[in-house]
Design a protein around this motif. Sequence first.
Motif, PDB file in Angstrom:
ATOM      1  N   ALA A 118      19.462 -83.020  83.825  1.00 50.91           N
ATOM      2  CA  ALA A 118      19.195 -82.059  82.747  1.00 50.91           C
ATOM      3  C   ALA A 118      18.870 -80.665  83.271  1.00 50.91           C
ATOM      4  O   ALA A 118      18.879 -79.705  82.502  1.00 50.91           O
ATOM      5  CB  ALA A 118      18.046 -82.554  81.876  1.00 50.91           C
ATOM      6  N   TYR A 119      18.576 -80.550  84.562  1.00 47.74           N
ATOM      7  CA  TYR A 119      18.250 -79.253  85.152  1.00 47.74           C
ATOM      8  C   TYR A 119      18.331 -79.381  86.666  1.00 47.74           C
ATOM      9  O   TYR A 119      18.515 -80.477  87.208  1.00 47.74           O
ATOM     10  CB  TYR A 119      16.863 -78.775  84.727  1.00 47.74           C
ATOM     11  N   VAL A 120      18.169 -78.259  87.352  1.00 50.87           N
ATOM     12  CA  VAL A 120      18.230 -78.234  88.819  1.00 50.87           C
ATOM     13  C   VAL A 120      17.015 -77.490  89.354  1.00 50.87           C
ATOM     14  O   VAL A 120      16.666 -76.421  88.846  1.00 50.87           O
ATOM     15  CB  VAL A 120      19.522 -77.557  89.316  1.00 50.87           C
ATOM     16  N   LYS A 121      16.375 -78.063  90.376  1.00 47.14           N
ATOM     17  CA  LYS A 121      15.253 -77.400  91.053  1.00 47.14           C
ATOM     18  C   LYS A 121      15.452 -77.495  92.563  1.00 47.14           C
ATOM     19  O   LYS A 121      15.514 -78.590  93.115  1.00 47.14           O
ATOM     20  CB  LYS A 121      13.922 -78.043  90.674  1.00 47.14           C
ATOM     21  N   PRO A 122      15.549 -76.364  93.256  1.00 46.23           N
ATOM     22  CA  PRO A 122      15.607 -76.411  94.716  1.00 46.23           C
ATOM     23  C   PRO A 122      14.316 -76.968  95.303  1.00 46.23           C
ATOM     24  O   PRO A 122      13.248 -76.870  94.698  1.00 46.23           O
ATOM     25  CB  PRO A 122      15.819 -74.945  95.110  1.00 46.23           C
ATOM     26  N   HIS A 123      14.436 -77.536  96.495  1.00 41.03           N
ATOM     27  CA  HIS A 123      13.294 -78.186  97.144  1.00 41.03           C
ATOM     28  C   HIS A 123      12.840 -77.417  98.385  1.00 41.03           C
ATOM     29  O   HIS A 123      13.653 -76.841  99.109  1.00 41.03           O
ATOM     30  CB  HIS A 123      13.684 -79.604  97.570  1.00 41.03           C
ATOM     31  N   GLY A 124      11.551 -77.466  98.635  1.00 44.46           N
ATOM     32  CA  GLY A 124      10.980 -77.100  99.922  1.00 44.46           C
ATOM     33  C   GLY A 124      11.381 -75.747 100.464  1.00 44.46           C
ATOM     34  O   GLY A 124      11.212 -74.702  99.825  1.00 44.46           O
ATOM     35  N   ALA A 125      11.941 -75.759 101.680  1.00 50.78           N
ATOM     36  CA  ALA A 125      12.294 -74.514 102.352  1.00 50.78           C
ATOM     37  C   ALA A 125      13.364 -73.744 101.596  1.00 50.78           C
ATOM     38  O   ALA A 125      13.352 -72.506 101.583  1.00 50.78           O
ATOM     39  CB  ALA A 125      12.760 -74.801 103.779  1.00 50.78           C
ATOM     40  N   LEU A 126      14.274 -74.441 100.942  1.00 55.28           N
ATOM     41  CA  LEU A 126      15.294 -73.754 100.155  1.00 55.28           C
ATOM     42  C   LEU A 126      14.640 -73.035  98.975  1.00 55.28           C
ATOM     43  O   LEU A 126      14.974 -71.887  98.671  1.00 55.28           O
ATOM     44  CB  LEU A 126      16.350 -74.743  99.667  1.00 55.28           C
ATOM     45  N   TYR A 127      13.716 -73.704  98.303  1.00 52.23           N
ATOM     46  CA  TYR A 127      12.995 -73.096  97.176  1.00 52.23           C
ATOM     47  C   TYR A 127      12.320 -71.802  97.614  1.00 52.23           C
ATOM     48  O   TYR A 127      12.412 -70.774  96.941  1.00 52.23           O
ATOM     49  CB  TYR A 127      11.955 -74.090  96.652  1.00 52.23           C
ATOM     50  N   ASN A 128      11.637 -71.865  98.755  1.00 48.44           N
ATOM     51  CA  ASN A 128      10.909 -70.695  99.232  1.00 48.44           C
ATOM     52  C   ASN A 128      11.843 -69.613  99.765  1.00 48.44           C
ATOM     53  O   ASN A 128      11.576 -68.420  99.601  1.00 48.44           O
ATOM     54  CB  ASN A 128       9.902 -71.112 100.304  1.00 48.44           C
ATOM     55  N   ALA A 129      12.940 -70.019 100.404  1.00 50.90           N
ATOM     56  CA  ALA A 129      13.876 -69.032 100.953  1.00 50.90           C
ATOM     57  C   ALA A 129      14.483 -68.179  99.855  1.00 50.90           C
ATOM     58  O   ALA A 129      14.607 -66.957  99.985  1.00 50.90           O
ATOM     59  CB  ALA A 129      14.968 -69.728 101.758  1.00 50.90           C
ATOM     60  N   ILE A 130      14.866 -68.816  98.743  1.00 52.51           N
ATOM     61  CA  ILE A 130      15.577 -68.061  97.710  1.00 52.51           C
ATOM     62  C   ILE A 130      14.646 -67.302  96.779  1.00 52.51           C
ATOM     63  O   ILE A 130      15.077 -66.707  95.800  1.00 52.51           O
ATOM     64  CB  ILE A 130      16.541 -68.970  96.914  1.00 52.51           C
ATOM     65  N   VAL A 131      13.371 -67.264  97.134  1.00 55.98           N
ATOM     66  CA  VAL A 131      12.485 -66.293  96.498  1.00 55.98           C
ATOM     67  C   VAL A 131      12.940 -64.879  96.891  1.00 55.98           C
ATOM     68  O   VAL A 131      12.886 -63.952  96.087  1.00 55.98           O
ATOM     69  CB  VAL A 131      11.018 -66.533  96.909  1.00 55.98           C
ATOM     70  N   HIS A 132      13.445 -64.739  98.134  1.00 51.29           N
ATOM     71  CA  HIS A 132      13.833 -63.421  98.643  1.00 51.29           C
ATOM     72  C   HIS A 132      15.227 -63.389  99.276  1.00 51.29           C
ATOM     73  O   HIS A 132      15.790 -62.313  99.455  1.00 51.29           O
ATOM     74  CB  HIS A 132      12.816 -62.950  99.683  1.00 51.29           C
ATOM     75  N   HIS A 133      15.795 -64.545  99.625  1.00 45.29           N
ATOM     76  CA  HIS A 133      17.097 -64.611 100.309  1.00 45.29           C
ATOM     77  C   HIS A 133      18.209 -64.606  99.257  1.00 45.29           C
ATOM     78  O   HIS A 133      18.585 -65.643  98.715  1.00 45.29           O
ATOM     79  CB  HIS A 133      17.166 -65.881 101.163  1.00 45.29           C
ATOM     80  N   ARG A 134      18.747 -63.416  98.989  1.00 52.01           N
ATOM     81  CA  ARG A 134      19.668 -63.284  97.854  1.00 52.01           C
ATOM     82  C   ARG A 134      20.988 -64.034  98.058  1.00 52.01           C
ATOM     83  O   ARG A 134      21.545 -64.600  97.121  1.00 52.01           O
ATOM     84  CB  ARG A 134      19.937 -61.810  97.552  1.00 52.01           C
ATOM     85  N   ASP A 135      21.512 -64.050  99.271  1.00 51.68           N
ATOM     86  CA  ASP A 135      22.782 -64.740  99.506  1.00 51.68           C
ATOM     87  C   ASP A 135      22.659 -66.234  99.224  1.00 51.68           C
ATOM     88  O   ASP A 135      23.526 -66.833  98.584  1.00 51.68           O
ATOM     89  CB  ASP A 135      23.257 -64.514 100.941  1.00 51.68           C
ATOM     90  N   GLN A 136      21.577 -66.839  99.701  1.00 50.60           N
ATOM     91  CA  GLN A 136      21.394 -68.268  99.438  1.00 50.60           C
ATOM     92  C   GLN A 136      21.082 -68.509  97.968  1.00 50.60           C
ATOM     93  O   GLN A 136      21.522 -69.508  97.391  1.00 50.60           O
ATOM     94  CB  GLN A 136      20.300 -68.840 100.336  1.00 50.60           C
ATOM     95  N   ALA A 137      20.343 -67.607  97.347  1.00 50.89           N
ATOM     96  CA  ALA A 137      20.067 -67.739  95.915  1.00 50.89           C
ATOM     97  C   ALA A 137      21.371 -67.724  95.130  1.00 50.89           C
ATOM     98  O   ALA A 137      21.589 -68.554  94.233  1.00 50.89           O
ATOM     99  CB  ALA A 137      19.153 -66.602  95.456  1.00 50.89           C
ATOM    100  N   ARG A 138      22.244 -66.789  95.464  1.00 50.57           N
ATOM    101  CA  ARG A 138      23.514 -66.684  94.758  1.00 50.57           C
ATOM    102  C   ARG A 138      24.375 -67.927  95.009  1.00 50.57           C
ATOM    103  O   ARG A 138      25.079 -68.389  94.115  1.00 50.57           O
ATOM    104  CB  ARG A 138      24.249 -65.415  95.209  1.00 50.57           C
ATOM    105  N   ALA A 139      24.292 -68.495  96.212  1.00 47.72           N
ATOM    106  CA  ALA A 139      25.064 -69.697  96.526  1.00 47.72           C
ATOM    107  C   ALA A 139      24.626 -70.883  95.663  1.00 47.72           C
ATOM    108  O   ALA A 139      25.455 -71.662  95.193  1.00 47.72           O
ATOM    109  CB  ALA A 139      24.912 -70.038  98.011  1.00 47.72           C
ATOM    110  N   VAL A 140      23.314 -71.009  95.455  1.00 49.88           N
ATOM    111  CA  VAL A 140      22.808 -72.094  94.603  1.00 49.88           C
ATOM    112  C   VAL A 140      23.237 -71.864  93.154  1.00 49.88           C
ATOM    113  O   VAL A 140      23.669 -72.800  92.465  1.00 49.88           O
ATOM    114  CB  VAL A 140      21.274 -72.203  94.718  1.00 49.88           C
ATOM    115  N   VAL A 141      23.135 -70.633  92.684  1.00 45.72           N
ATOM    116  CA  VAL A 141      23.564 -70.305  91.322  1.00 45.72           C
ATOM    117  C   VAL A 141      25.057 -70.608  91.147  1.00 45.72           C
ATOM    118  O   VAL A 141      25.458 -71.176  90.128  1.00 45.72           O
ATOM    119  CB  VAL A 141      23.264 -68.828  91.013  1.00 45.72           C
TER     120      VAL A 141
END
Length: 253
Positions: A108-131
């Motif tokens: 029903a939804y998606v939540k990144p875990h752990g280091a990925l969650y924290n990285a994409i607070v500021h890592h725009r390329d990885q954030a965009r990849a997850v999106v």
Amino acid sequence: MAAVIDLNSDLGESFGAWTLGDDTAMLDLVTSANVACGFHAGDPATLLRTCRDAAQRGVRIGAQVGYRDLAGFGRRFIDVSSADLTADVIYQIGALDALARASGSAVAYVKPHGALYNAIVHHRDQARAVVDAVGAVNPSLPVLGLPGSVFLEEAEAGGLRAVPEAFADRAYTPEGRLVPRTEPGAVLHDPAEVAQRVLQLVTKGTVRAIEGSLIDVAAETICVHGDTPAAVEMAAAIRKLLDDKKIRVRPFV
């Protein structure tokens, strides 16, 4: 209007002969389950059982996607390419959705875990990849992230529902970020203290940062980590206090 909040927890993180947390007890207390997808934790039998238990209780199932890092429990940053990260996230969502559908439910939804969650607070390329991955699988799936993160910015820009999340059992910096687990006081353990923090988050939209300042944290869902010691006791204290205060606990989706 009465306050409403969703409670979520990271579940399905046992692996083979190793048991982590008490998923059954947590599923009786939370309304959304962030179920591991096999990359940072969880084996297929564990994930199927967790999905079945969640479906039986009407608990929403979320895909907790992470780096391919079983040895590090997904808590180590990996400088993975955007193309590889997008493919990895698509793979994880698809695998968990199959298990969820076999259980009579669905992701029903998606939540990144752990280091990925924290990285994409500021890592725009990885954030965009997850999106990009979530949009490719199902653009109607909401994503959970830290308020003010570039991940939620990218999610909104990509047409996804961005759901801000707070943490019951984690300390905050004055900037509204999570205190790294390697630092003292990063994880809270007292059920009564945690329950009061959640009540303040729900009713005031604020939380006390680690150095004492009061910061604004707007959230639609609050996480209680399933692997934290006394996790069940904390979740039970939160539910009791919210119930006593006539605050409705229900899924955000």
